[in-house]
Design a protein around this motif. Structure first.
Motif, PDB file in Angstrom:
ATOM      1  N   GLU A   1     -42.152  17.997 -25.166  1.00 13.55           N
ATOM      2  CA  GLU A   1     -43.604  18.160 -25.110  1.00 13.55           C
ATOM      3  C   GLU A   1     -44.154  18.659 -26.445  1.00 13.55           C
ATOM      4  O   GLU A   1     -45.196  19.286 -26.487  1.00 13.55           O
ATOM      5  CB  GLU A   1     -43.985  19.141 -23.991  1.00 13.55           C
ATOM      6  N   GLN A   2     -43.445  18.379 -27.544  1.00 14.90           N
ATOM      7  CA  GLN A   2     -43.870  18.870 -28.858  1.00 14.90           C
ATOM      8  C   GLN A   2     -43.814  17.773 -29.907  1.00 14.90           C
ATOM      9  O   GLN A   2     -42.911  16.946 -29.912  1.00 14.90           O
ATOM     10  CB  GLN A   2     -42.980  20.039 -29.310  1.00 14.90           C
ATOM     11  N   TRP A   3     -44.813  17.817 -30.807  1.00 14.31           N
ATOM     12  CA  TRP A   3     -44.776  16.976 -31.993  1.00 14.31           C
ATOM     13  C   TRP A   3     -43.931  17.659 -33.060  1.00 14.31           C
ATOM     14  O   TRP A   3     -43.796  18.879 -33.076  1.00 14.31           O
ATOM     15  CB  TRP A   3     -46.197  16.747 -32.535  1.00 14.31           C
ATOM     16  N   HIS A   4     -43.403  16.867 -33.972  1.00  7.85           N
ATOM     17  CA  HIS A   4     -42.598  17.445 -35.047  1.00  7.85           C
ATOM     18  C   HIS A   4     -42.609  16.517 -36.249  1.00  7.85           C
ATOM     19  O   HIS A   4     -42.869  15.312 -36.141  1.00  7.85           O
ATOM     20  CB  HIS A   4     -41.156  17.693 -34.587  1.00  7.85           C
TER      21      HIS A   4
ATOM     22  N   THR B   1     -33.766  17.949 -41.503  1.00  2.00           N
ATOM     23  CA  THR B   1     -34.592  19.145 -41.318  1.00  2.00           C
ATOM     24  C   THR B   1     -35.839  18.803 -40.514  1.00  2.00           C
ATOM     25  O   THR B   1     -36.454  17.754 -40.718  1.00  2.00           O
ATOM     26  CB  THR B   1     -34.999  19.728 -42.685  1.00  2.00           C
ATOM     27  N   ARG B   2     -36.223  19.711 -39.611  1.00  2.00           N
ATOM     28  CA  ARG B   2     -37.371  19.464 -38.726  1.00  2.00           C
ATOM     29  C   ARG B   2     -38.378  20.601 -38.811  1.00  2.00           C
ATOM     30  O   ARG B   2     -38.004  21.785 -38.843  1.00  2.00           O
ATOM     31  CB  ARG B   2     -36.895  19.289 -37.284  1.00  2.00           C
TER      32      ARG B   2
ATOM     33  N   GLY C   1     -44.696  25.395 -36.120  1.00  2.00           N
ATOM     34  CA  GLY C   1     -44.544  25.804 -37.506  1.00  2.00           C
ATOM     35  C   GLY C   1     -43.141  26.257 -37.874  1.00  2.00           C
ATOM     36  O   GLY C   1     -42.916  26.685 -39.012  1.00  2.00           O
ATOM     37  N   ASP C   2     -42.202  26.170 -36.967  1.00  2.00           N
ATOM     38  CA  ASP C   2     -40.825  26.557 -37.266  1.00  2.00           C
ATOM     39  C   ASP C   2     -40.144  25.481 -38.103  1.00  2.00           C
ATOM     40  O   ASP C   2     -40.325  24.278 -37.872  1.00  2.00           O
ATOM     41  CB  ASP C   2     -40.022  26.780 -35.980  1.00  2.00           C
ATOM     42  N   VAL C   3     -39.354  25.916 -39.065  1.00  2.00           N
ATOM     43  CA  VAL C   3     -38.551  25.008 -39.885  1.00  2.00           C
ATOM     44  C   VAL C   3     -37.084  25.268 -39.559  1.00  2.00           C
ATOM     45  O   VAL C   3     -36.623  26.407 -39.625  1.00  2.00           O
ATOM     46  CB  VAL C   3     -38.801  25.228 -41.388  1.00  2.00           C
ATOM     47  N   ARG C   4     -36.377  24.208 -39.209  1.00  2.00           N
ATOM     48  CA  ARG C   4     -34.981  24.411 -38.810  1.00  2.00           C
ATOM     49  C   ARG C   4     -34.134  23.203 -39.204  1.00  2.00           C
ATOM     50  O   ARG C   4     -34.644  22.098 -39.395  1.00  2.00           O
ATOM     51  CB  ARG C   4     -34.883  24.629 -37.303  1.00  2.00           C
TER      52      ARG C   4
ATOM     53  N   HIS D   1     -33.587  18.793 -25.806  1.00  2.00           N
ATOM     54  CA  HIS D   1     -34.443  19.683 -25.007  1.00  2.00           C
ATOM     55  C   HIS D   1     -34.898  20.894 -25.832  1.00  2.00           C
ATOM     56  O   HIS D   1     -34.232  21.326 -26.768  1.00  2.00           O
ATOM     57  CB  HIS D   1     -33.717  20.142 -23.734  1.00  2.00           C
ATOM     58  N   GLU D   2     -36.048  21.444 -25.464  1.00  2.00           N
ATOM     59  CA  GLU D   2     -36.662  22.539 -26.201  1.00  2.00           C
ATOM     60  C   GLU D   2     -35.772  23.773 -26.173  1.00  2.00           C
ATOM     61  O   GLU D   2     -35.194  24.133 -25.155  1.00  2.00           O
ATOM     62  CB  GLU D   2     -38.029  22.867 -25.587  1.00  2.00           C
ATOM     63  N   GLY D   3     -35.652  24.416 -27.316  1.00  2.00           N
ATOM     64  CA  GLY D   3     -34.857  25.631 -27.405  1.00  2.00           C
ATOM     65  C   GLY D   3     -33.378  25.399 -27.641  1.00  2.00           C
ATOM     66  O   GLY D   3     -32.600  26.355 -27.664  1.00  2.00           O
TER      67      GLY D   3
END
Length: 486
Positions: A277-280, A312-313, A318-321, A356-358
């Motif tokens: 449910e998130q854009w990236h 990298t995403r 706003g998280d960079v990982r 999946h998220e997280g």
């Protein structure tokens, strides 16, 4: 691709004789290679080659020794690039070779390898050449050839097909009955004269030529002396000598594109997508070299070699990982032919995340073996416009992280799919199902669909969709990326 020491290719320099009518095979070749311990297995060899565990040495030997190794023992095609060096530069190169003999250098598979060391030798021979200065991180053989072209040193190219290429070219021109009879001549103990009875003379010649090529292939494949096969090979040669001399098959067709005419070996891509449910947004940098969805011009169909792939995403929050890191990813979808039945295989290692998220990063090692089948698609007026194949592999994946029960999961299943590699686009659809698991009993499935469209001047647009299941829960991911090759 099935040889860890040479999956990127190899480079050497041939010193032609002054008499241009003399055989090129009798010329001398200058070679730089790791002085490896012959008792080391392929895993140890790969580790030492990457970490500088072997000394590198310059050697001089007749060119036919190397061509015999490449074309008849390892079944590798050879491209020869004539260099436009003057007589004074050639003399200086020879003097430099003599002073380097018996000198040990550091050898590193990625940078200080055969290609890099030969470039430094050419630099020492000519004040016009400063080629090695541009190779600080990696020296892929095909990139060093491109550097020679850019510097204006290449005057012409010659293609030298391997014994396997000759065998496959001849088999494609023979009838199905002739190919089957050629196999029977090698694999059966029935007298050759009885098997060829009633076969027209011209057809006999084609059958015997194919049979001899197949016998040599089996000898190389088994890597050991076989007295029965040797005796049968001599009988085949004896029967062939009694028929009219001359070539019954034309020489293999020169590939439409040389290896150095393919895309650049490094890739930088940017893009974005929607997962869960998130854009990236995504940034991807790959050090080397090629995957099956990259533009296929100049590369072996069904072959993939990737090393050093950083993904990298930037999430909607706003998280960079680091989304994924591929240390190595090799895929060989070699298909069955009339005379060869290779195993399709894959091996990969690195860090990854689930959709999946997280999801946290986990360590991953994947291994698979199976079969691939080329389909009779992509042909027009006898010319191949693309390669289509199906594949099925037994799939084993080991994962490690505290997100798994007991800190790890070893799961097994199947991986099957479809691959198309054309001039304008590439497409891959694959499904992975791993129901058997240890350490963490969560069964996993994944469906991926990827489509790539080739642009001009080393660019590509790629679309991808994946759906991952963990037990009964599923997460979708969509992405669109634009890539530059350099």
């Amino acid at each position: 691709i099935n040889s860890p020491s040479s999956m990127y290719g190899h480079t050497l320099v041939r010193m032609d004789r002054e008499d241009q009518s003399s055989s090129k095979l009798l010329a001398y070749s200058v070679n730089f290679a790791a002085n490896a311990d012959p008792t080391d297995n392929e895993l140890v060899f790969s580790y030492k080659g990457l970490s500088g565990g072997y000394p590198g040495e310059v050697s001089v030997m007749p060119y036919y020794v190397k061509t015999n190794q490449y074309q008849h023992m390892e079944y590798r095609d050879t491209w020869e690039y004539e260099l436009d060096f003057g007589s004074a530069e050639v003399d200086q190169f020879v003097r430099h070779v003599w002073e380097l003999q018996d000198t040990a250098f550091d050898y590193f598979f990625f940078d200080e390898n055969c290609s890099y060391r030969l470039l430094t030798m050419l630099d020492a021979a000519s004040s016009r050449s400063d080629l090695a200065a541009d190779f600080k991180m990696k020296a892929v053989p095909v990139d060093t050839i491109r550097a020679l072209y850019s510097a204006g040193f290449v005057s012409r190219e010659v293609y030298r097909p391997s014994a396997a290429s000759v065998m496959e070219s001849n088999a494609a021109l023979a009838s199905e009955e002739e190919a089957d009879l050629a196999r029977t001549l090698v694999e059966s103990d029935i007298p050759i004269g009885d098997l060829l009875a009633g076969v027209p003379e011209e057809s006999q010649t084609r059958v015997l030529e194919l049979a001899y090529s197949y016998a040599r292939y089996l000898s190389v494949k088994k890597k050991q002396a076989n007295p029965v096969l040797r005796k049968r090979t001599l009988q085949i040669l004896s029967a062939r000598s009694k028929l009219p001399a001359g070539d019954v098959f034309p020489a293999p067709r020169k590939p439409e594109f040389r290896d150095d005419e393919g895309h650049g070996t490094a890739r930088l891509s940017v893009g974005g997508g929607y997962t869960g449910e998130q854009w990236h947004g995504d940034i991807n940098w790959r050090i080397a070299y090629h995957d099956v969805l990259d533009p296929s011009k100049g590369f072996s169909p069904g072959a993939q070699i990737e090393m050093g792939d950083f993904y990298t995403r930037v999430t909607e929050d706003g998280d960079v990982r680091l989304q994924r890191l591929t240390l190595v990813n090799v895929l060989s979808l070699s298909h069955k032919t009339r005379f060869q039945n290779p195993v399709a295989w894959t091996v990969s290692a690195g860090l990854d995340r689930f959709n999946h998220e997280g999801s946290e990063l986990y360590s991953r090692f994947n291994l698979g073996f199976g079969r691939a089948w080329q389909l009779p698609l992509g042909l027009r007026d006898g010319k191949r416009l693309g390669s289509a194949r199906l594949f099925a592999l037994g799939d084993l994946t080991a994962r490690a992280d505290n997100q798994f029960d007991d800190g790890y999961q070893i799961s097994a299943g199947v991986r099957a799919g479809w691959l198309w590699q054309g001039r304008l686009n590439q497409e891959m659809i694959q499904f992975r199902w791993q129901p058997a698991a240890l350490g963490d009993d969560t069964p996993r499935r994944e469906l991926t669909v990827e489509e790539a469209f080739n642009g001009f001047d080393n660019v590509q647009l790629r679309f991808g969709f994946s759906r991952q299941w963990a037990s009964s829960e599923a997460t979708n991911s969509w992405k669109l990326t634009y890539a530059w090759y350099f």
